[in-house]
Design a protein around this motif. Sequence first.
Motif, PDB file in Angstrom:
ATOM      1  N   SER A  94      -6.933   4.701  -5.425  1.00 54.63           N
ATOM      2  CA  SER A  94      -6.633   4.078  -4.366  1.00 54.63           C
ATOM      3  C   SER A  94      -7.934   2.722  -3.819  1.00 54.63           C
ATOM      4  O   SER A  94      -7.357   1.891  -3.323  1.00 54.63           O
ATOM      5  CB  SER A  94      -5.996   4.933  -3.194  1.00 54.63           C
ATOM      6  OG  SER A  94      -5.259   5.659  -3.268  1.00 54.63           O
ATOM      7  N   VAL A  95      -8.945   3.073  -4.204  1.00 60.01           N
ATOM      8  CA  VAL A  95      -9.927   2.419  -3.844  1.00 60.01           C
ATOM      9  C   VAL A  95     -10.150   0.503  -4.565  1.00 60.01           C
ATOM     10  O   VAL A  95     -10.161  -0.156  -4.074  1.00 60.01           O
ATOM     11  CB  VAL A  95     -11.127   3.046  -4.257  1.00 60.01           C
ATOM     12  CG1 VAL A  95     -13.095   1.941  -3.952  1.00 60.01           C
ATOM     13  CG2 VAL A  95     -11.667   3.928  -2.572  1.00 60.01           C
ATOM     14  N   ARG A  96      -9.912   1.257  -6.515  1.00 60.52           N
ATOM     15  CA  ARG A  96      -9.164   0.218  -6.794  1.00 60.52           C
ATOM     16  C   ARG A  96      -8.345  -0.782  -6.652  1.00 60.52           C
ATOM     17  O   ARG A  96      -8.079  -1.972  -6.064  1.00 60.52           O
ATOM     18  CB  ARG A  96      -8.680   0.525  -8.033  1.00 60.52           C
ATOM     19  CG  ARG A  96     -10.156   1.248  -8.467  1.00 60.52           C
ATOM     20  CD  ARG A  96      -9.712   1.484 -10.261  1.00 60.52           C
ATOM     21  NE  ARG A  96     -10.733   1.892 -10.828  1.00 60.52           N
ATOM     22  CZ  ARG A  96     -10.873   3.314 -12.241  1.00 60.52           C
ATOM     23  NH1 ARG A  96      -9.671   2.956 -12.392  1.00 60.52           N
ATOM     24  NH2 ARG A  96     -11.691   3.505 -12.930  1.00 60.52           N
ATOM     25  N   SER A  97      -7.140   0.116  -5.477  1.00 59.16           N
ATOM     26  CA  SER A  97      -5.890  -1.186  -4.841  1.00 59.16           C
ATOM     27  C   SER A  97      -6.519  -1.967  -4.211  1.00 59.16           C
ATOM     28  O   SER A  97      -5.762  -2.726  -3.957  1.00 59.16           O
ATOM     29  CB  SER A  97      -5.006  -0.049  -4.663  1.00 59.16           C
ATOM     30  OG  SER A  97      -4.254   0.719  -5.907  1.00 59.16           O
ATOM     31  N   LEU A  98      -7.501  -0.717  -2.763  1.00 57.25           N
ATOM     32  CA  LEU A  98      -7.968  -1.685  -2.268  1.00 57.25           C
ATOM     33  C   LEU A  98      -8.371  -3.104  -2.755  1.00 57.25           C
ATOM     34  O   LEU A  98      -8.759  -3.954  -1.823  1.00 57.25           O
ATOM     35  CB  LEU A  98      -8.247  -0.699  -1.207  1.00 57.25           C
ATOM     36  CG  LEU A  98      -7.701   0.233  -0.205  1.00 57.25           C
ATOM     37  CD1 LEU A  98      -8.628   1.095   0.323  1.00 57.25           C
ATOM     38  CD2 LEU A  98      -6.788   0.073   0.013  1.00 57.25           C
ATOM     39  N   SER A 135      -8.433  -4.432  -5.314  1.00 54.95           N
ATOM     40  CA  SER A 135      -7.386  -5.693  -5.925  1.00 54.95           C
ATOM     41  C   SER A 135      -6.539  -6.647  -4.632  1.00 54.95           C
ATOM     42  O   SER A 135      -6.370  -8.293  -4.782  1.00 54.95           O
ATOM     43  CB  SER A 135      -6.686  -5.153  -6.848  1.00 54.95           C
ATOM     44  OG  SER A 135      -5.397  -4.475  -5.974  1.00 54.95           O
ATOM     45  N   LEU A 136      -6.078  -6.300  -3.480  1.00 54.08           N
ATOM     46  CA  LEU A 136      -5.724  -6.523  -2.815  1.00 54.08           C
ATOM     47  C   LEU A 136      -7.098  -7.173  -1.313  1.00 54.08           C
ATOM     48  O   LEU A 136      -5.846  -8.464  -0.633  1.00 54.08           O
ATOM     49  CB  LEU A 136      -4.934  -5.801  -1.586  1.00 54.08           C
ATOM     50  CG  LEU A 136      -3.597  -4.710  -2.242  1.00 54.08           C
ATOM     51  CD1 LEU A 136      -3.051  -3.671  -1.688  1.00 54.08           C
ATOM     52  CD2 LEU A 136      -2.815  -5.695  -2.394  1.00 54.08           C
ATOM     53  N   GLY A 137      -7.922  -6.948  -1.778  1.00 53.41           N
ATOM     54  CA  GLY A 137      -9.024  -8.017  -0.782  1.00 53.41           C
ATOM     55  C   GLY A 137      -9.105  -7.225   0.440  1.00 53.41           C
ATOM     56  O   GLY A 137     -10.054  -7.575   0.961  1.00 53.41           O
ATOM     57  N   LEU A 197       0.711  -1.312  -0.253  1.00 55.57           N
ATOM     58  CA  LEU A 197      -0.469   0.031  -0.302  1.00 55.57           C
ATOM     59  C   LEU A 197       1.350   1.249  -0.122  1.00 55.57           C
ATOM     60  O   LEU A 197       1.727   1.296   0.643  1.00 55.57           O
ATOM     61  CB  LEU A 197      -1.007   0.417   0.988  1.00 55.57           C
ATOM     62  CG  LEU A 197      -2.647  -0.938   0.977  1.00 55.57           C
ATOM     63  CD1 LEU A 197      -2.844  -1.086   2.689  1.00 55.57           C
ATOM     64  CD2 LEU A 197      -2.750  -0.747  -0.247  1.00 55.57           C
ATOM     65  N   SER A 198       0.147   2.331  -0.986  1.00 49.81           N
ATOM     66  CA  SER A 198       1.274   3.420  -0.852  1.00 49.81           C
ATOM     67  C   SER A 198       0.455   3.849   0.435  1.00 49.81           C
ATOM     68  O   SER A 198      -0.417   4.384   0.887  1.00 49.81           O
ATOM     69  CB  SER A 198       0.811   4.233  -2.032  1.00 49.81           C
ATOM     70  OG  SER A 198      -0.505   4.554  -2.282  1.00 49.81           O
TER      71      SER A 198
END
Length: 331
Positions: A43-47, A49-51, A7-8
């Motif tokens: 950022s939401v898309r990253s969250l 994708s990480l579950g 996470l950034s």
Amino acid sequence: MLEPIGLSRQDETVYEVLVRRVHATVAELALDSQLPVPATRRSVRSLVSLGLAVRSTGRPVTYAAVSPDSALEAVLRERERALHDVRSHISGLMDLYRAATRFVNPGELVEVVSGRDDVNRRWAQLQQSTRTQVRGFDRPPYATVEEHTQPNPVELELLKRGVAYRVIYDSTVLTLPGWLANVTIGIQHGEQARVASDLPMKLAVFDDRIAIIPLLRPGDNTLTASYVIHPSPLLDALVALFETLWERSMQVRLPAHGGSLGSLEQTGDELSAEEAKLLTLLAAGATDKSAGRALGWSERTVQRHVTRLMQRFGAQTRFQIAMEATRRGWI
């Protein structure tokens, strides 16, 4: 705090806002995070994708935080699996590297380190880079002024981290003041120590990847230069030499319980701390004088306690004492 799992800082900020809100739209998250909407959406898309978050199917689209304990634990497990794969890959690359460097640039396989400070610095550096075990021959002279009067702080720290230390001490160290107390501390922390006579050199091997040997001339009483041996047939030979002498050397065993000089007069099968130390020293070839120096006793005191041990075991000679102690598994 969450950067190590991918996470950034921006992603972590959005995640913390979502955890507080539990459910939120991108616009709400952007407002609370004080970030632009496009950046918040990334950022939401990253969250997701990480579950760490899930997307709703209704309108307006909202996002919900997954319980942090289970979500973050799943991410950690995935990262650990990935790191394990990386370590396995590194191991394979190192095998290729060792094979390639055995016969390429042979002049680079042996490095010379000169100067007492540089030798000490390199010795500490090589220890700190060890992952599995350090194997070594220990004998005078030393590069540090303390010799064996103080424990090796790097060794004690690595032992706490699970790095194994197997050390064979030359019998000449038995005459050094403080050696026995120093080795006792090492053993109490997990060092495996043995004693042998006439070790051919000082040596330290770090994992199976590198070794250091002091550069000494006849008559030298200080250590000011060393060879550093990189992966090569020479390194393989040094490892084989260590393992051969390890099997032939005598283990140093010191009981965990205490004891007093008076306990040497006790009867029964229990071995006192002083008896164990004395038997170890004698079996390693120490003279009465060197044993007394190591234990802080006079030569006459050593002789008196040896006599008591002979009487206790019904032995006629020191050899019989050693045989009986070996039979009982004491040395």
